[in-house]
Design a protein around this motif. Sequence first.
Motif, PDB file in Angstrom:
ATOM      1  N   SER A  89       0.815  -1.223   0.000  1.00  0.00           N
ATOM      2  CA  SER A  89       0.000   0.000   0.000  1.00  0.00           C
ATOM      3  C   SER A  89       0.850   1.275   0.000  1.00  0.00           C
ATOM      4  O   SER A  89       0.306   2.373   0.023  1.00  0.00           O
ATOM      5  CB  SER A  89      -0.919   0.008   1.222  1.00  0.00           C
ATOM      6  OG  SER A  89      -0.165   0.166   2.425  1.00  0.00           O
ATOM      7  N   ASN A  90       2.169   1.119  -0.002  1.00  0.00           N
ATOM      8  CA  ASN A  90       3.132   2.222  -0.054  1.00  0.00           C
ATOM      9  C   ASN A  90       3.254   2.985   1.269  1.00  0.00           C
ATOM     10  O   ASN A  90       3.760   4.093   1.306  1.00  0.00           O
ATOM     11  CB  ASN A  90       2.826   3.214  -1.181  1.00  0.00           C
ATOM     12  CG  ASN A  90       4.074   3.966  -1.634  1.00  0.00           C
ATOM     13  OD1 ASN A  90       5.149   3.365  -1.735  1.00  0.00           O
ATOM     14  ND2 ASN A  90       3.955   5.249  -1.880  1.00  0.00           N
ATOM     15  N   ARG A  91       2.846   2.372   2.362  1.00  0.00           N
ATOM     16  CA  ARG A  91       3.207   2.939   3.661  1.00  0.00           C
ATOM     17  C   ARG A  91       4.691   2.668   3.936  1.00  0.00           C
ATOM     18  O   ARG A  91       5.353   3.444   4.618  1.00  0.00           O
ATOM     19  CB  ARG A  91       2.334   2.342   4.769  1.00  0.00           C
ATOM     20  CG  ARG A  91       2.541   3.020   6.123  1.00  0.00           C
ATOM     21  CD  ARG A  91       1.656   2.406   7.192  1.00  0.00           C
ATOM     22  NE  ARG A  91       1.905   2.975   8.502  1.00  0.00           N
ATOM     23  CZ  ARG A  91       1.486   2.444   9.642  1.00  0.00           C
ATOM     24  NH1 ARG A  91       0.777   1.318   9.617  1.00  0.00           N
ATOM     25  NH2 ARG A  91       1.769   3.021  10.790  1.00  0.00           N
ATOM     26  N   ILE A  92       5.181   1.554   3.433  1.00  0.00           N
ATOM     27  CA  ILE A  92       6.628   1.313   3.364  1.00  0.00           C
ATOM     28  C   ILE A  92       7.039   1.708   1.959  1.00  0.00           C
ATOM     29  O   ILE A  92       6.688   1.026   0.988  1.00  0.00           O
ATOM     30  CB  ILE A  92       6.970  -0.154   3.681  1.00  0.00           C
ATOM     31  CG1 ILE A  92       6.513  -0.495   5.103  1.00  0.00           C
ATOM     32  CG2 ILE A  92       8.469  -0.404   3.533  1.00  0.00           C
ATOM     33  CD1 ILE A  92       6.716  -1.955   5.492  1.00  0.00           C
ATOM     34  N   ARG A  93       7.718   2.825   1.844  1.00  0.00           N
ATOM     35  CA  ARG A  93       7.828   3.531   0.566  1.00  0.00           C
ATOM     36  C   ARG A  93       9.105   3.202  -0.201  1.00  0.00           C
ATOM     37  O   ARG A  93      10.167   3.049   0.370  1.00  0.00           O
ATOM     38  CB  ARG A  93       7.703   5.041   0.811  1.00  0.00           C
ATOM     39  CG  ARG A  93       6.320   5.357   1.350  1.00  0.00           C
ATOM     40  CD  ARG A  93       6.009   6.791   1.506  1.00  0.00           C
ATOM     41  NE  ARG A  93       4.619   6.904   1.964  1.00  0.00           N
ATOM     42  CZ  ARG A  93       4.093   7.975   2.489  1.00  0.00           C
ATOM     43  NH1 ARG A  93       4.822   9.073   2.638  1.00  0.00           N
ATOM     44  NH2 ARG A  93       2.822   7.976   2.880  1.00  0.00           N
ATOM     45  N   LYS A  94       8.945   3.152  -1.518  1.00  0.00           N
ATOM     46  CA  LYS A  94      10.005   2.775  -2.431  1.00  0.00           C
ATOM     47  C   LYS A  94      10.562   4.021  -3.125  1.00  0.00           C
ATOM     48  O   LYS A  94       9.894   5.046  -3.210  1.00  0.00           O
ATOM     49  CB  LYS A  94       9.463   1.809  -3.489  1.00  0.00           C
ATOM     50  CG  LYS A  94       8.523   0.738  -2.930  1.00  0.00           C
ATOM     51  CD  LYS A  94       7.599   0.180  -3.996  1.00  0.00           C
ATOM     52  CE  LYS A  94       6.522  -0.714  -3.422  1.00  0.00           C
ATOM     53  NZ  LYS A  94       5.514   0.014  -2.607  1.00  0.00           N
TER      54      LYS A  94
END
Length: 406
Positions: free
Chosen positions: A116-121
């Motif tokens: 979900s992009n809470r851990i971001r790339k």
Amino acid sequence: MSLIKPFRGLRPTAGRAADVAAPPYDVLSSEEARVRAAGKPWSFLHISKPEIDLPPETDPYAPEVYAKAAENLGKMIQAGVLAQDDGECYYAYRLTMGKHVQTGLVAAACVTDYDSNRIRKHEFTRPDKEDDRVRQIEALNAQTGPVLLAYPGSARADDLLARASAGTPDADVTADDGIRHTLWVVRDAELIAAIGAAFDAMHALYIADGHHRSAAASRVAAARGRAGSSGYFLAVIFPHHEMKIMDYNRVVKDLNGLSETDFLARLTGAFKVEAAPAAVHPAQPGEFGLYLPGRWLRLTIKPELIPATDPVARLDVSLLSDHLLGPVLGIADLRRDKRIDFVGGIRGLGELEKRVNSGEMAVAFALHPTRMEDLMAVADAGEVMPPKSTWFEPKLADGLVSHVLD
């Protein structure tokens, strides 16, 4: 699901950490790993680079390589070199490189929050490298290479990590490169709960290194229905203000048909160009060192060319590409152009001089290190950084803690 959770780590038994700890799998070639592991039967390189135990001509992506990794892991467990903790724990992990010290948390990070992009790339991944990590995880039924994450400023988390890393460590290893790796097992239930709550309160975590490992973990989780521990991946999470990014420099084989005089003249449209009496370590963003055979110059980008709001275009790596490598040297694709190579700052500026003076390269560029705040801004914007934008030091060790899947 929680952003992070404790887990039953698989780690070296008492007195074995120095025998096991190894450099990350992706910083050594197969031949380098073979040399480093010689005479070290319990080195984690036998798991992370198992081709070293097969004939030298073996394809490192062949099925027998992953099978060998599983075999070697089983032997280390059977021999009592590795054992899994009885209960779910967090682990405080300190890296010391000279005067630089950073203390982080080893935890299982939530795949759903990655998806979900809470851990971001901030990087693209390559399917072939993802495939390799998927096969490794499936063969071992474990994640052995931690993803390096950063958390944004949190005095609460910093304080809890200080508590977790007090007292006598459970492992303390100084590697061949002089980096010290210190590990504490966090078993106290109250402290475990407080750490989980502090991290759950964070809006995001940021991948610093390990995009292929996290992507592979997501694929394995999807294939397994995110059941149990497969819904989490192995991570080490440091406060962003303690992390050290070094310069990631560029060397180019030729001047694109230009003489040195014409090349330097072409630069004056975008840069202030000054002769330098010594090697140029850029002191601030927007400043670059340029090395031609026998001489250094300092380049300073003209301020009006720095975008005010675009988090990618204002990076030094982008400014160099957009205003010099592309328009002057004709290098448009950093990933595929064979005329350019990249040199991590850990090698020093002497490596740039060496590669130019040898005639292998025509010109070298020294860059100011990308800042963590810039990386986080790019990730927050949902953008990706140009290739070879960051070089993190010190590196994590493989083998100190692994995450076994259900």
